[in-house]
Design a protein around this motif. Sequence first.
Motif, mmCIF file in Angstrom:
data_model
loop_
_atom_site.group_PDB
_atom_site.id
_atom_site.type_symbol
_atom_site.label_atom_id
_atom_site.label_comp_id
_atom_site.label_asym_id
_atom_site.label_seq_id
_atom_site.Cartn_x
_atom_site.Cartn_y
_atom_site.Cartn_z
ATOM 1 N N THR A 111 0.823 -1.204 0.000
ATOM 2 C CA THR A 111 0.000 0.000 0.000
ATOM 3 C C THR A 111 0.865 1.266 0.000
ATOM 4 O O THR A 111 0.614 2.203 -0.768
ATOM 5 C CB THR A 111 -0.932 0.008 1.225
ATOM 6 N N TYR A 112 1.883 1.282 0.839
ATOM 7 C CA TYR A 112 2.742 2.456 0.922
ATOM 8 C C TYR A 112 3.608 2.623 -0.320
ATOM 9 O O TYR A 112 3.822 3.749 -0.795
ATOM 10 C CB TYR A 112 3.616 2.381 2.177
ATOM 11 N N LEU A 113 4.119 1.532 -0.864
ATOM 12 C CA LEU A 113 4.923 1.634 -2.080
ATOM 13 C C LEU A 113 4.059 2.031 -3.276
ATOM 14 O O LEU A 113 4.491 2.802 -4.136
ATOM 15 C CB LEU A 113 5.639 0.311 -2.350
ATOM 16 N N ASP A 114 2.825 1.511 -3.322
ATOM 17 C CA ASP A 114 1.884 1.942 -4.365
ATOM 18 C C ASP A 114 1.638 3.445 -4.263
ATOM 19 O O ASP A 114 1.632 4.169 -5.272
ATOM 20 C CB ASP A 114 0.549 1.212 -4.221
ATOM 21 N N ALA A 115 1.430 3.932 -3.030
ATOM 22 C CA ALA A 115 1.153 5.352 -2.826
ATOM 23 C C ALA A 115 2.333 6.221 -3.248
ATOM 24 O O ALA A 115 2.150 7.373 -3.659
ATOM 25 C CB ALA A 115 0.807 5.613 -1.360
ATOM 26 N N ALA A 116 3.544 5.671 -3.147
ATOM 27 C CA ALA A 116 4.737 6.410 -3.551
ATOM 28 C C ALA A 116 4.973 6.330 -5.053
ATOM 29 O O ALA A 116 5.899 6.960 -5.562
ATOM 30 C CB ALA A 116 5.961 5.875 -2.810
ATOM 31 N N GLY A 117 4.163 5.558 -5.766
ATOM 32 C CA GLY A 117 4.246 5.521 -7.216
ATOM 33 C C GLY A 117 4.998 4.347 -7.804
ATOM 34 O O GLY A 117 5.211 4.301 -9.015
ATOM 35 N N TYR A 118 5.379 3.390 -6.986
ATOM 36 C CA TYR A 118 6.126 2.243 -7.495
ATOM 37 C C TYR A 118 5.192 1.168 -8.038
ATOM 38 O O TYR A 118 4.030 1.071 -7.636
ATOM 39 C CB TYR A 118 7.001 1.640 -6.391
ATOM 40 N N VAL A 119 5.710 0.363 -8.934
ATOM 41 C CA VAL A 119 5.008 -0.814 -9.424
ATOM 42 C C VAL A 119 5.447 -1.982 -8.548
ATOM 43 O O VAL A 119 6.629 -2.308 -8.491
ATOM 44 C CB VAL A 119 5.343 -1.103 -10.903
ATOM 45 N N VAL A 120 4.509 -2.589 -7.850
ATOM 46 C CA VAL A 120 4.840 -3.577 -6.814
ATOM 47 C C VAL A 120 4.404 -4.970 -7.236
ATOM 48 O O VAL A 120 3.269 -5.167 -7.700
ATOM 49 C CB VAL A 120 4.175 -3.206 -5.473
ATOM 50 N N GLU A 121 5.300 -5.931 -7.068
ATOM 51 C CA GLU A 121 4.964 -7.340 -7.200
ATOM 52 C C GLU A 121 5.228 -8.012 -5.857
ATOM 53 O O GLU A 121 5.984 -7.494 -5.033
ATOM 54 C CB GLU A 121 5.790 -7.991 -8.310
ATOM 55 N N GLU A 122 4.611 -9.177 -5.635
ATOM 56 C CA GLU A 122 4.700 -9.824 -4.335
ATOM 57 C C GLU A 122 5.121 -11.278 -4.466
ATOM 58 O O GLU A 122 4.876 -11.929 -5.485
ATOM 59 C CB GLU A 122 3.339 -9.764 -3.623
ATOM 60 N N ALA A 123 5.782 -11.766 -3.419
ATOM 61 C CA ALA A 123 6.091 -13.187 -3.275
ATOM 62 C C ALA A 123 6.003 -13.528 -1.803
ATOM 63 O O ALA A 123 6.322 -12.701 -0.943
ATOM 64 C CB ALA A 123 7.486 -13.503 -3.820
ATOM 65 N N ALA A 124 5.563 -14.761 -1.500
ATOM 66 C CA ALA A 124 5.321 -15.140 -0.116
ATOM 67 C C ALA A 124 6.431 -15.994 0.480
ATOM 68 O O ALA A 124 6.417 -16.273 1.678
ATOM 69 C CB ALA A 124 3.988 -15.878 0.002
ATOM 70 N N ASP A 125 7.397 -16.435 -0.342
ATOM 71 C CA ASP A 125 8.500 -17.231 0.189
ATOM 72 C C ASP A 125 9.718 -17.073 -0.711
ATOM 73 O O ASP A 125 9.651 -16.444 -1.775
ATOM 74 C CB ASP A 125 8.114 -18.705 0.327
ATOM 75 N N GLY A 126 10.848 -17.648 -0.263
ATOM 76 C CA GLY A 126 12.102 -17.463 -0.979
ATOM 77 C C GLY A 126 12.111 -18.061 -2.362
ATOM 78 O O GLY A 126 12.636 -17.461 -3.309
ATOM 79 N N PHE A 127 11.525 -19.255 -2.522
ATOM 80 C CA PHE A 127 11.512 -19.891 -3.840
ATOM 81 C C PHE A 127 10.670 -19.097 -4.828
ATOM 82 O O PHE A 127 11.038 -18.928 -5.995
ATOM 83 C CB PHE A 127 10.986 -21.328 -3.723
ATOM 84 N N ALA A 128 9.528 -18.593 -4.358
ATOM 85 C CA ALA A 128 8.689 -17.757 -5.221
ATOM 86 C C ALA A 128 9.415 -16.478 -5.613
ATOM 87 O O ALA A 128 9.267 -15.979 -6.735
ATOM 88 C CB ALA A 128 7.370 -17.439 -4.516
ATOM 89 N N ALA A 129 10.209 -15.941 -4.678
ATOM 90 C CA ALA A 129 10.982 -14.736 -4.985
ATOM 91 C C ALA A 129 11.991 -15.000 -6.095
ATOM 92 O O ALA A 129 12.122 -14.204 -7.041
ATOM 93 C CB ALA A 129 11.697 -14.247 -3.727
ATOM 94 N N LEU A 130 12.714 -16.106 -6.006
ATOM 95 C CA LEU A 130 13.703 -16.438 -7.040
ATOM 96 C C LEU A 130 13.032 -16.664 -8.393
ATOM 97 O O LEU A 130 13.565 -16.260 -9.438
ATOM 98 C CB LEU A 130 14.503 -17.671 -6.625
ATOM 99 N N ASP A 131 11.863 -17.295 -8.379
ATOM 100 C CA ASP A 131 11.121 -17.499 -9.628
ATOM 101 C C ASP A 131 10.702 -16.157 -10.228
ATOM 102 O O ASP A 131 10.806 -15.947 -11.450
ATOM 103 C CB ASP A 131 9.886 -18.362 -9.379
ATOM 104 N N ALA A 132 10.226 -15.241 -9.376
ATOM 105 C CA ALA A 132 9.787 -13.927 -9.860
ATOM 106 C C ALA A 132 10.951 -13.141 -10.442
ATOM 107 O O ALA A 132 10.816 -12.468 -11.475
ATOM 108 C CB ALA A 132 9.127 -13.143 -8.724
ATOM 109 N N ILE A 133 12.110 -13.224 -9.790
ATOM 110 C CA ILE A 133 13.298 -12.505 -10.272
ATOM 111 C C ILE A 133 13.779 -13.089 -11.585
ATOM 112 O O ILE A 133 14.193 -12.361 -12.493
ATOM 113 C CB ILE A 133 14.401 -12.535 -9.202
ATOM 114 N N ALA A 134 13.740 -14.421 -11.714
ATOM 115 C CA ALA A 134 14.160 -15.063 -12.958
ATOM 116 C C ALA A 134 13.227 -14.702 -14.111
ATOM 117 O O ALA A 134 13.668 -14.549 -15.256
ATOM 118 C CB ALA A 134 14.202 -16.583 -12.775
ATOM 119 N N ALA A 135 11.941 -14.551 -13.807
ATOM 120 C CA ALA A 135 10.963 -14.224 -14.853
ATOM 121 C C ALA A 135 11.106 -12.786 -15.323
ATOM 122 O O ALA A 135 11.006 -12.502 -16.526
ATOM 123 C CB ALA A 135 9.542 -14.467 -14.336
#
Length: 247
Positions: free
Chosen positions: A37-61
């Motif tokens: 919510t706060y990053l959206d309000a500051a104008g950033y495009v935000v993506e989310e991940a709930a664990d480390g493996f999902a984070a690595l997948d998101a970064i690779a994509a």
Amino acid sequence: MAAVRTGPVQIQSAVPLVDRRILVVEDDETVREVVRTYLDAAGYVVEEAADGFAALDAIAARTPDLVVMDRMLPGIDGAEVCRRIRTTRDIPVILLTALGSQDDRIDGLEAGADDYVTKPFSPRELVLRVQSVLRRSLTEFAPEAPFDLGPFHLQPSARVVQRDGVPLALSTREFDLFAFLLKHPRRAFTREELLGSVWGWQFGDLSTVTVTMRRLREKVEADPADPRILTTVWGVGYRLDLADESA
């Protein structure tokens, strides 16, 4: 104790925000939503991940411009995710760490994190930290002229340091620290001065400087255990000394 301290969501950013993508990695859905919510309000495009493996997948994509990540994650923890990121990419990483856990902070910094925010934290402070780290990693500001010092060639605008023509693989904070010292050779700085000049913090954990210096020495010194370039000035702090290198 709550992990975040909320307040008004009106934040103006001094950093160009077009296409600036932030990946938020946090297993606590409530904390993740507040940060988004706060990053959206500051104008950033935000993506989310709930664990480390999902984070690595998101970064690779799709590589984000910055990662905000909890230190304690299911699957693999934030420090290990940071280590894996550092093997292939130089993405700025801000870790969220437990209040009072100095070991967690040091471990995260040694893993290659650029900054940390302790829980419980103010989302407004987190946004300011995001802006600070991005401000140093982006290259859209007034260019500085390249210059040479001893075997090193610094290109500030490109954020590149070469040694004898070979680029050094430096993280965002390692580059900031080394570039600052290259611009001020033969001058001793306290850790407090470096924390203010390089990190932009008026106060903070001085081990942040110590750990970043240790990582930097591993990439710059022939023998990190016996540094000849990034020398320790006992009772003061650190100094960049190229006398032996240029002889």
